[in-house]
Design an enzyme around this catalytic site. Structure first.
Site, PDB file in Angstrom:
ATOM      1  CG  ASP A 202       3.092   6.101 -50.130  1.00  0.00           C
ATOM      2  OD1 ASP A 202       2.484   5.834 -49.081  1.00  0.00           O
ATOM      3  OD2 ASP A 202       4.236   5.633 -50.384  1.00  0.00           O
TER       4      ASP A 202
ATOM      5  CG  ASN B 217      -1.778  -0.214 -43.208  1.00  0.00           C
ATOM      6  OD1 ASN B 217      -2.713  -0.970 -43.439  1.00  0.00           O
ATOM      7  ND2 ASN B 217      -0.910   0.154 -44.138  1.00  0.00           N
TER       8      ASN B 217
ATOM      9  CG  HIS C  75      -0.329   7.306 -42.625  1.00  0.00           C
ATOM     10  ND1 HIS C  75       0.383   6.985 -41.490  1.00  0.00           N
ATOM     11  CD2 HIS C  75      -0.216   6.238 -43.453  1.00  0.00           C
ATOM     12  CE1 HIS C  75       0.925   5.786 -41.632  1.00  0.00           C
ATOM     13  NE2 HIS C  75       0.559   5.301 -42.813  1.00  0.00           N
TER      14      HIS C  75
ATOM     15  CG  HIS D 250      -2.134   4.036 -47.166  1.00  0.00           C
ATOM     16  ND1 HIS D 250      -0.878   4.004 -47.734  1.00  0.00           N
ATOM     17  CD2 HIS D 250      -1.958   3.719 -45.856  1.00  0.00           C
ATOM     18  CE1 HIS D 250       0.017   3.670 -46.808  1.00  0.00           C
ATOM     19  NE2 HIS D 250      -0.616   3.490 -45.665  1.00  0.00           N
TER      20      HIS D 250
HETATM   21  P1  5GP Z   1       2.158   2.599 -43.364  1.00  0.00           P
HETATM   22  O1  5GP Z   1       2.993   1.400 -43.677  1.00  0.00           O
HETATM   23  O2  5GP Z   1       2.601   3.233 -42.059  1.00  0.00           O
HETATM   24  O3  5GP Z   1       0.679   2.358 -43.419  1.00  0.00           O
HETATM   25  O4  5GP Z   1       2.412   3.631 -44.523  1.00  0.00           O
HETATM   26  C1  5GP Z   1       3.478   4.508 -44.526  1.00  0.00           C
HETATM   27  C2  5GP Z   1       3.604   5.014 -45.936  1.00  0.00           C
HETATM   28  O5  5GP Z   1       4.404   6.174 -45.910  1.00  0.00           O
HETATM   29  C3  5GP Z   1       4.267   4.028 -46.892  1.00  0.00           C
HETATM   30  O6  5GP Z   1       3.367   3.732 -47.961  1.00  0.00           O
HETATM   31  C4  5GP Z   1       5.516   4.761 -47.356  1.00  0.00           C
HETATM   32  O7  5GP Z   1       5.776   4.552 -48.721  1.00  0.00           O
HETATM   33  C5  5GP Z   1       5.185   6.210 -47.068  1.00  0.00           C
HETATM   34  N1  5GP Z   1       6.320   7.043 -46.738  1.00  0.00           N
HETATM   35  C6  5GP Z   1       7.322   6.755 -45.865  1.00  0.00           C
HETATM   36  N2  5GP Z   1       8.195   7.776 -45.791  1.00  0.00           N
HETATM   37  C7  5GP Z   1       7.720   8.728 -46.634  1.00  0.00           C
HETATM   38  C8  5GP Z   1       8.195  10.019 -46.998  1.00  0.00           C
HETATM   39  O8  5GP Z   1       9.229  10.501 -46.527  1.00  0.00           O
HETATM   40  N3  5GP Z   1       7.452  10.715 -47.905  1.00  0.00           N
HETATM   41  C9  5GP Z   1       6.304  10.213 -48.439  1.00  0.00           C
HETATM   42  N4  5GP Z   1       5.639  10.988 -49.322  1.00  0.00           N
HETATM   43  N5  5GP Z   1       5.822   8.989 -48.112  1.00  0.00           N
HETATM   44  C10 5GP Z   1       6.538   8.264 -47.237  1.00  0.00           C
END
Ligand code: 5GP
Ligand code: ZN
Length: 114
Positions: A30, A85, A98, A100
């Site tokens: 992440d 999420n 995705h 985590h």
């Molecule tokens: P969500 O909030 O949708 O469950 O998680 C999205 C995750 O993607 C977040 O933890 C954020 O830090 C990560 N993220 C967003 N953009 C990027 C990116 O360009 N590269 C990587 N490796 N992680 C990302």
């Protein structure tokens, strides 16, 4: 989806280091880690979320990726947390399915990991 960041990363276009890759999924760090280990398991094909008709073989690959990540990052024995999420109330910010994988320290008993 050409404008989806996780589609682009999963395609390998950015040269991202993958902890695991098979025909269905990849796993990578992440960008903003919320724990000592914070890896995302991401299907190569685009699904909005876990209720977007995800095929069984993709779910199976996600489970295989979690196992590989846990072993490679040394958290298989100490434990870890898997989170997907989903949608606005679920706090999803990237609308490409995705999971985590968080670990490397005690995560507490909260339901929210970030
Ligand atoms: P969500 O909030 O949708 O469950 O998680 C999205 C995750 O993607 C977040 O933890 C954020 O830090 C990560 N993220 C967003 N953009 C990027 C990116 O360009 N590269 C990587 N490796 N992680 C990302
Ligand atoms: Zn996508």
């Amino acid at each position: 989806m050409s404008d989806c960041i996780f589609c682009t990363i999963a395609s390998g276009a950015f040269g991202t280091e993958f902890y695991y890759e098979d025909e269905n999924v990849v796993a990578f760090d992440d960008l903003h880690p919320q724990a000592p280990v914070h890896v995302l398991v991401v299907p190569k094909a685009h699904y909005d979320n876990i209720i977007d008709g995800v095929p069984a073989e993709v779910l199976s690959s996600m489970a295989a990726a979690v196992k590989a990540v846990a072993e490679k990052r040394g958290i298989a024995e100490s434990g870890f947390r898997c989170i997907m999420n989903t949608g606005a109330d679920g706090g999803q910010t990237v609308m490409h399915l995705h999971m985590h994988v968080l670990g490397g320290a005690p995560l507490g008993d909260g339901l929210i990991a970030k």
